[in-house]
Design an enzyme around this catalytic site. Structure first.
Site, PDB file in Angstrom:
ATOM      1  N   PHE A  53      51.406  37.436  44.093  1.00  0.00           N
ATOM      2  CA  PHE A  53      52.602  37.537  43.775  1.00  0.00           C
ATOM      3  C   PHE A  53      52.946  38.453  42.401  1.00  0.00           C
ATOM      4  O   PHE A  53      51.906  38.867  41.946  1.00  0.00           O
ATOM      5  CB  PHE A  53      53.438  36.413  43.459  1.00  0.00           C
ATOM      6  CG  PHE A  53      52.652  35.543  42.174  1.00  0.00           C
ATOM      7  CD1 PHE A  53      53.086  35.794  40.903  1.00  0.00           C
ATOM      8  CD2 PHE A  53      51.900  34.518  42.562  1.00  0.00           C
ATOM      9  CE1 PHE A  53      52.539  35.164  40.003  1.00  0.00           C
ATOM     10  CE2 PHE A  53      51.313  33.799  41.450  1.00  0.00           C
ATOM     11  CZ  PHE A  53      51.552  34.145  40.066  1.00  0.00           C
ATOM     12  N   GLY A  76      46.550  24.722  43.283  1.00  0.00           N
ATOM     13  CA  GLY A  76      45.737  24.233  44.580  1.00  0.00           C
ATOM     14  C   GLY A  76      46.814  23.792  45.691  1.00  0.00           C
ATOM     15  O   GLY A  76      47.748  23.009  45.297  1.00  0.00           O
ATOM     16  N   ASN A  95      37.508  35.233  40.465  1.00  0.00           N
ATOM     17  CA  ASN A  95      36.696  35.194  41.652  1.00  0.00           C
ATOM     18  C   ASN A  95      35.808  36.270  41.558  1.00  0.00           C
ATOM     19  O   ASN A  95      35.823  37.407  41.975  1.00  0.00           O
ATOM     20  CB  ASN A  95      37.517  35.723  42.954  1.00  0.00           C
ATOM     21  CG  ASN A  95      38.257  34.642  43.804  1.00  0.00           C
ATOM     22  OD1 ASN A  95      38.497  33.422  43.534  1.00  0.00           O
ATOM     23  ND2 ASN A  95      38.744  34.997  44.956  1.00  0.00           N
ATOM     24  N   CYS A 101      39.864  38.919  42.369  1.00  0.00           N
ATOM     25  CA  CYS A 101      41.308  38.455  42.333  1.00  0.00           C
ATOM     26  C   CYS A 101      41.458  37.833  41.029  1.00  0.00           C
ATOM     27  O   CYS A 101      40.808  36.938  40.421  1.00  0.00           O
ATOM     28  CB  CYS A 101      41.637  37.158  43.471  1.00  0.00           C
ATOM     29  SG  CYS A 101      42.931  36.659  43.570  1.00  0.00           S
ATOM     30  N   HIS A 143      42.334  27.607  37.864  1.00  0.00           N
ATOM     31  CA  HIS A 143      42.955  28.754  38.042  1.00  0.00           C
ATOM     32  C   HIS A 143      44.344  28.698  38.868  1.00  0.00           C
ATOM     33  O   HIS A 143      45.029  29.645  38.908  1.00  0.00           O
ATOM     34  CB  HIS A 143      41.814  29.847  39.151  1.00  0.00           C
ATOM     35  CG  HIS A 143      42.209  29.585  40.595  1.00  0.00           C
ATOM     36  ND1 HIS A 143      42.169  28.217  41.075  1.00  0.00           N
ATOM     37  CD2 HIS A 143      42.494  30.396  41.603  1.00  0.00           C
ATOM     38  CE1 HIS A 143      42.564  28.397  42.350  1.00  0.00           C
ATOM     39  NE2 HIS A 143      42.832  29.852  42.722  1.00  0.00           N
ATOM     40  N   GLY A 184      51.290  28.489  38.608  1.00  0.00           N
ATOM     41  CA  GLY A 184      51.530  27.479  39.605  1.00  0.00           C
ATOM     42  C   GLY A 184      52.250  27.941  40.897  1.00  0.00           C
ATOM     43  O   GLY A 184      51.808  28.996  41.323  1.00  0.00           O
TER      44      GLY A 184
END
Length: 478
Positions: free
Chosen positions: A207, A404, A331, A100, A401, A376
DNA sequence: ATGTTC
């Protein structure tokens, strides 16, 4: 497990080794982030301590300020293992969505060029990039053979089909192709899931955004990255879709079967691991690299359709060319040299953040460090940082990354119930096109921490420096 | 994250 830590400087905290831990753990946080971790009874820090119990770990086990609870390893976790000291590889340290990552594109357009055609462009993007759970493409025909080539060649395969430029490949981490891919270690079921999904966005936090550069913090580095104020950019966040998920599932199952054979004591089953130098470890690494290449290819193919959408929205060729600024993963597990040692660095919800002079940087970025892309939430902003020498020294060349979560998916849905987020965002100048209302509710801006706070900690801890802030104008979601 | 409980 009782969590006790000492504060080393304003943003750095250390959990000294105790019990079954084989290394100290270090995490980075502000007061506010620390309060948030406490409100969750330090569940994600316990996961970090669990990681430190695994064989062959190279001190310390690390967590970035966007740390949150994940499968086995915390999301935001970084852990390096020494293959020559019995070091292990763990699918839970990579994540279900293998490779990812995010890709940033830069256009020749300015914010004002976009405004009159914003809704029209949003529709063209939504048409051309399938989103949502189980989304498929009908216009790209892969067969088992061509998919095996995707798994070996990554983004390069897509470019060689005519969907992109050679220059694109020069601006992808590892050239868009992870070494050591072994398509033979990818199960038939994973192939089946991967066949119709190349060039699709998926769901959840994935997205596609059109943005503009709202603020430049470091003009010199921004210029090296080809970014300037008011410029229109595109950010793509997606991974290896059902194929990567299946690879993870297959190998976790295998690792659990063989753990006793290797005498690996697991304090949590979700830490399932095998020695890097074992048949099972090598099999996972081969399959993981293959899935990683699928993800690089996926972002490359989506880039092609984004360029088509800009063209269909009436923008001139020089404006829809959309140069790739950088594509990087958050990832995966990669062999890298740190402190003179070749180690396997797991980054799960953590971004590589190599500083000036590091290896594997495009020539134009070699002197300044690599771009670090930090999305964000869909209502606020994202950041472009640059990797630093501090990251090389403190975090195996890694940074955060994203923002969160602060709210679980369930709590977020409950909290926004009855509100029209599409309208709210439209009033804030953001065109949202989404497949599922439920995803929109789960992904509400308030479900995330303010990424500015996370970035402040990263910068304060010396793991990266702010270069630019990007404001969304179009968002496509699953 | 995920053919969102093979």
């Amino acid at each position: 497990m009782n969590v006790s830590f000492v504060q080393e400087d304003r943003y750095t905290f250390r959990i000294p080794r105790k019990g079954k831990m084989r290394a100290d753990a270090v995490f980075f946080a502000s007061k506010r982030i620390l309060a948030h971790l406490e409100s969750e009874n330090y569940a994600s820090l316990v996961q970090l301590m669990n990681v430190a119990t695994l064989p062959g770990i190279v001190e310390p086990a690390l967590a970035m300020p966007d740390i949150h609870w994940g499968y086995g390893f915390p999301i935001g976790g970084v852990a390096a293992f020494d293959p020559e000291a019995g070091g292990v590889v763990s699918p839970g340290g990579v994540g279900f969505d293998i490779n990812c990552g995010v890709r940033l594109l830069a256009s020749g357009l300015e914010r004002r060029d976009l405004e009159p055609r914003k809704a029209w462009l949003a529709d063209r993007l939504y048409e051309r990039v399938p989103a949502g759970v189980g989304s498929k493409r009908r216009d790209v025909k892969l067969n088992r053979r061509s998919l095996a080539r995707v798994l070996e060649e990554g983004a390069g395969w897509v470019v060689r089909q005519g969907w992109g430029e050679a220059d694109d490949l020069d601006h992808i981490e590892s050239g868009g192709r992870l070494a050591g891919a072994d398509p033979g270690r990818v199960s038939e079921r994973a192939y089946e899931r991967g066949l119709p999904q190349l060039g699709t966005l998926g769901s959840g936090n994935h997205f596609l955004e059109v943005q503009y550069v709202e603020q430049v913090y470091d003009p010199e580095v921004a210029a090296a990255f080809g970014l300037r104020e008011d410029q229109v950019t595109v950010l793509i966040h997606t991974g290896s879709r059902g194929l990567g998920h299946q690879v993870c599932q297959d190998h976790v199952q295998k690792f659990l079967q063989v753990a006793p054979k290797y005498g690996i004591e697991l304090v949590d089953r979700q830490l399932a691991a095998a020695p890097i130098e074992s048949p099972e470890g090598r099999a996972y690494l081969g399959a993981m690299a293959a899935a990683a290449n699928y993800a690089f290819a996926n972002r490359q193919l989506i880039t092609h359709y984004v360029r088509e959408a800009f063209e269909a929205a009436g923008f001139a060729p020089r404006d829809h060319a959309l140069r790739v600024v950088y594509d990087l993963a958050h990832n995966n597990a990669k062999f890298e040299t740190h402190g003179g040692r070749r180690v396997l660095v797991h980054r799960k919800g953590a971004t590589r953040a190599f500083g000036p002079g590091a290896s594997d940087l495009p020539p134009a970025y070699a002197a300044v460090g690599q771009p670090v892309l930090v999305p964000g939430d869909m209502g606020r902003y994202s950041y472009v940082l640059v990797g630093t020498a501090g990251a090389m020294e403190k975090s195996f060349g890694s940074s955060c990354h994203g923002a969160g979560r602060v709210l679980s998916r369930a709590r977020s849905k409950k909290q926004v119930k009855g509100r029209d987020l599409v309208r709210e965002l439209a009033e804030a100048g953001i065109e949202l096109r989404a497949v599922s209302r439920r995803t929109v509710a789960e992904e509400a801006p308030e479900a995330y921490k303010d990424v500015a706070e996370v970035v402040q900690v990263v910068e304060g801890a010396g793991l990266g420096r702010r270069v630019a802030r990007l404001r969304p104008v179009i968002v496509v979601k699953g």
